[in-house]
Design a protein around this motif. Structure first.
Motif, short mmCIF file in Angstrom:
data_model
loop_
_atom_site.label_atom_id
_atom_site.label_comp_id
_atom_site.label_asym_id
_atom_site.label_seq_id
_atom_site.Cartn_x
_atom_site.Cartn_y
_atom_site.Cartn_z
N SER A 45 -16.62 -5.99 13.55
CA SER A 45 -17.81 -4.97 13.74
C SER A 45 -17.54 -4.00 14.84
N GLN A 46 -18.41 -2.60 14.83
CA GLN A 46 -18.26 -1.82 15.69
C GLN A 46 -18.68 -2.21 17.18
N ASP A 47 -19.45 -3.41 17.03
CA ASP A 47 -20.05 -3.91 18.21
C ASP A 47 -18.89 -4.93 18.94
N GLU A 48 -17.71 -4.88 18.40
CA GLU A 48 -16.71 -5.83 18.84
C GLU A 48 -15.43 -4.82 19.32
N VAL A 49 -15.87 -3.64 19.08
CA VAL A 49 -14.67 -2.65 19.65
C VAL A 49 -14.52 -2.36 21.11
N GLU A 50 -13.80 -3.02 21.85
CA GLU A 50 -13.89 -2.72 23.05
C GLU A 50 -12.81 -1.40 23.69
N ASN A 51 -11.74 -1.32 22.74
CA ASN A 51 -10.84 -0.08 23.14
C ASN A 51 -10.62 0.45 21.61
N PRO A 52 -11.34 1.69 21.48
CA PRO A 52 -11.14 2.27 20.23
C PRO A 52 -9.72 2.80 19.93
N SER A 53 -9.11 2.85 20.88
CA SER A 53 -7.53 3.39 20.55
C SER A 53 -6.59 2.06 20.11
N GLN A 54 -6.90 0.83 20.49
CA GLN A 54 -6.42 -0.27 19.86
C GLN A 54 -7.07 -1.08 18.90
N GLN A 55 -8.31 -0.67 18.69
CA GLN A 55 -9.16 -1.67 17.73
C GLN A 55 -9.86 -0.85 16.80
N ILE A 56 -10.01 -1.22 15.58
CA ILE A 56 -10.96 -0.43 14.41
C ILE A 56 -11.78 -1.56 13.67
N PRO A 57 -12.88 -1.19 13.55
CA PRO A 57 -13.98 -1.95 12.88
C PRO A 57 -13.48 -2.16 11.35
N LEU A 58 -13.91 -3.29 10.82
CA LEU A 58 -13.51 -3.61 9.37
C LEU A 58 -14.05 -2.55 8.34
N SER A 59 -15.27 -2.09 8.63
CA SER A 59 -15.77 -1.03 7.73
C SER A 59 -15.00 0.15 7.46
N SER A 73 -8.09 -4.01 1.04
CA SER A 73 -7.43 -5.58 1.02
C SER A 73 -7.72 -5.89 2.54
N VAL A 74 -7.47 -5.34 3.45
CA VAL A 74 -7.52 -5.77 4.69
C VAL A 74 -8.63 -6.81 5.27
N GLU A 75 -8.11 -7.75 6.02
CA GLU A 75 -9.41 -8.55 6.72
C GLU A 75 -9.09 -8.44 8.27
N VAL A 76 -10.15 -9.21 8.91
CA VAL A 76 -10.19 -9.30 10.30
C VAL A 76 -8.96 -9.73 11.11
N GLY A 77 -8.35 -8.99 11.76
CA GLY A 77 -7.12 -9.73 12.48
C GLY A 77 -5.95 -8.81 11.87
N HIS A 78 -6.06 -7.98 10.89
CA HIS A 78 -4.98 -7.26 10.36
C HIS A 78 -4.55 -5.98 11.38
N VAL A 79 -3.17 -6.03 11.46
CA VAL A 79 -2.86 -4.91 12.30
C VAL A 79 -2.37 -3.80 11.42
N PHE A 80 -2.77 -2.59 11.77
CA PHE A 80 -2.21 -1.28 11.13
C PHE A 80 -1.27 -0.66 12.32
N GLU A 81 -0.03 -0.13 11.48
CA GLU A 81 1.10 0.45 12.12
C GLU A 81 1.11 1.95 11.76
N GLU A 82 0.95 2.66 12.71
CA GLU A 82 1.13 4.34 12.37
C GLU A 82 2.40 4.71 13.07
N ASP A 83 3.12 5.43 12.22
CA ASP A 83 4.51 6.07 12.86
C ASP A 83 3.91 7.21 13.73
N LEU A 84 4.64 7.41 14.84
CA LEU A 84 4.39 8.65 15.61
C LEU A 84 5.57 9.42 15.71
#
Length: 536
Positions: free
Chosen positions: A72-86, A94-105
């Motif tokens: 949830s949003q309440d568990e987000v400590e660092n918005p740059s490294q975490q994203i809420p499930l919603s 299809s993602v679940e809690v613990g999934h890691v998104f990777e974005e090409d820079l």
């Protein structure tokens, strides 16, 4: 430096650095990835989790920013490294809690500051890898001989170039009167390798006993093959040494094999050690025989072992005393180091005088304690009786075997001895009571009337007083004041109480006071566990 440069250039650099530093190429690639990741975080923001990846085959470089899905949003400590499930569900249902998104820079060009920072990161990682490699290479070579070239001499310490590292011969590990200069080739013994912040430290020695043992192993094939075993070595570097050898083959003389034809083998070792005189001693499992051998070339007439104190008393002829002791005590000191026993040397005359003094003292003891004449007292002493307790409680049959003793005489002597001991105990008990030492103190394990009196004289009169002590209070201790070591006597000075006995006495008092619980012995715990298993 542009990241868009030739892809193979990074791999070429990593390969050449790895070859030069003798480390794994993967470690260099990881160091470059870390440097690029650090530069990317400096550009895009330090809060981001950015990883650089280099394909080890193609050299292709990619930058990935990672974000982890949280509940949830309440568990987000660092918005740059975490994203809420919603929010993540909008991107991928299809993602679940613990999934890691990777974005090409997108890739970017290094600036001057970033280039310097990256260089520092790579240099540091490569240096750490080089140190780890060096430590792993030499840590398993402890107790080996190694060749090197003297690189420099600093304040008596010799720095030796070992090829893939540097070792140090400390001043106390060099041979006295041996001058090593820059460029000299030197053989050394590795006696310790330590991992330290500034890199692995390789400690070398030419004075270590193990160095001599390894030299004999190199010169004597029987030692190398294990037929002859070097049991112990004691050295006074550049002066004299003793080495104890043992043959597992009865047909091979261990001393002769180590000496070699016309002394060729031992002379090769002597030459390496700067003329150090070496006594080769046959080892024996019997301590007395080994000690006699170790004192060569002196002759020994008598050996008395005290296994409890690990001391031995050696009697030599008067004319052999100086030879047994050696110049400045060297011979007896090396023999003591070789055997592991503390050696006291007496001449036959000194031993005779001491024996007479002890016999006279025991004679006077028996005369005064059991009221017998001098002839009877000397007879008891000659039969081996040393104390009144021995006479009082020895088997009556042993007394009857003494010439001239019948049953009446033997019984009378034992009765007198027991009366004397009873009177002595009464006097000691009265002394203990006068000092105010409580009866409960006598109930502690190992406490005799003599110990109770010593405690009372030190104003320790109750079980609680004993419980408040530490072992040093009982045994004594040392303190260093103004550079001098001073001993302070304990309450039970002269009672020969060990540390274990002192600790056990104090612990028993603390248990009696209820301060601590009684320690449970391992055997009792094992029996209880076995009983519990049996019930199950």
């Amino acid at each position: 430096m542009a990241i868009s440069a030739n892809r193979l250039e990074l791999l070429s650099i990593a390969r050449s650095v790895a070859y030069e530093k003798n480390i794994d190429e993967a470690i260099v690639i990881e160091a470059i990835e870390e440097a690029i990741s650090k530069a990317a975080r400096a550009r895009y923001g330090a809060d981001h989790h950015i990883e650089a990846r280099i394909n080890p085959k193609s050299g292709e470089l990619t930058l990935k920013r990672k974000q982890t899905v949280v509940a949830s949003q309440d568990e987000v400590e660092n918005p740059s490294q975490q994203i809420p499930l919603s929010v993540a569900k909008r991107i991928d249902p299809s993602v679940e809690v613990g999934h890691v998104f990777e974005e090409d820079l997108p890739l970017f060009d290094f600036g001057r500051v970033m280039s310097l920072t990256g260089k520092q990161v790579i240099t540091q990682r490569v240096r750490e890898a080089e140190r780890d490699k060096q430590f792993e290479e030499y840590k398993d070579r402890v107790a080996d001989i190694i060749n090197g070239i003297v690189k420099r001499v600093e304040y008596g310490n010799v720095i030796v170039d070992l090829g893939r590292g540097e070792g140090v011969i400390r001043r106390d590990q060099t041979l006295p009167r041996e001058n090593l200069n820059m460029g000299d080739r030197v053989r050394c013994y590795i006696y310790d390798v330590r991992r330290e912040p500034k890199g692995p430290q390789i400690f070398l020695s030419r004075a270590h006993p193990g160095f001599m043992a390894k030299l004999f192993e190199a010169e004597v094939p029987e030692v190398y093959d294990g037929v002859i075993e070097i049991k112990a070595v004691a050295r006074d570097p550049s002066s004299r040494a003793k080495i104890a050898v043992y043959s597992h083959d009865n047909s091979i003389d261990p001393v002769g094999a180590c000496v070699g034809m016309r002394g060729s083998r031992v002379q090769a070792v002597v030459g390496e050690l700067g003329g150090e005189k070496i006594d080769i001693i046959p080892w024996s499992p019997d301590p007395a025989t080994f000690i006699v051998n170790a004192l060569q070339p002196a002759e020994v007439t008598k050996v008395v072992l005290d296994e409890d104190e690990n001391r031995v008393e050696v009697v030599v002829p008067d004319e052999q005393l100086s030879l047994a002791i050696g110049r400045r005590g060297q011979n007896v000191r090396l023999a003591s180091q070789l055997t592991g026993w503390s050696i006291d040397i007496l001449t036959e005359e000194e031993e005779r005088s001491r024996r007479e003094k002890e016999a006279n003292s025991r004679t006077e003891l028996f005369m005064g304690a059991i009221d017998v004449d001098e002839m009877m007292a000397r007879l008891l002493v000659s039969e081996g009786f040393e104390t009144i307790e021995e006479l009082a409680y020895v088997d009556l049959g042993d007394l009857l075997q003494i010439e001239g003793f019948d049953e009446d005489v033997s019984a009378e002597l034992q009765a007198r001895a027991r009366d004397y001991l009873e009177r002595a105990q009464q006097e000691l008990n009265a002394r203990r009571a006068a000092l105010g030492v409580e009866d409960e103190v006598l109930g502690l394990p190992g406490v005799t009337l003599e110990i109770a009196i010593k405690l009372g004289e030190g104003d320790v009169k109750t079980v609680e007083d004993v419980a408040g002590l530490v072992s040093d209070d009982l045994r004594g201790w040392f303190e260093v004041k103004n550079g001098e070591k001073t001993r302070f006597p304990g309450l039970l000075e002269g009672m020969n109480m060990s540390v274990e006995q002192a600790d056990a006495l104090i612990m028993a008092a603390r248990v009696a006071m209820g301060w601590v619980e009684a320690p449970v012995e391992e055997e009792a715990v094992e029996e209880a566990e076995l009983a519990a298993d049996g019930q199950d």
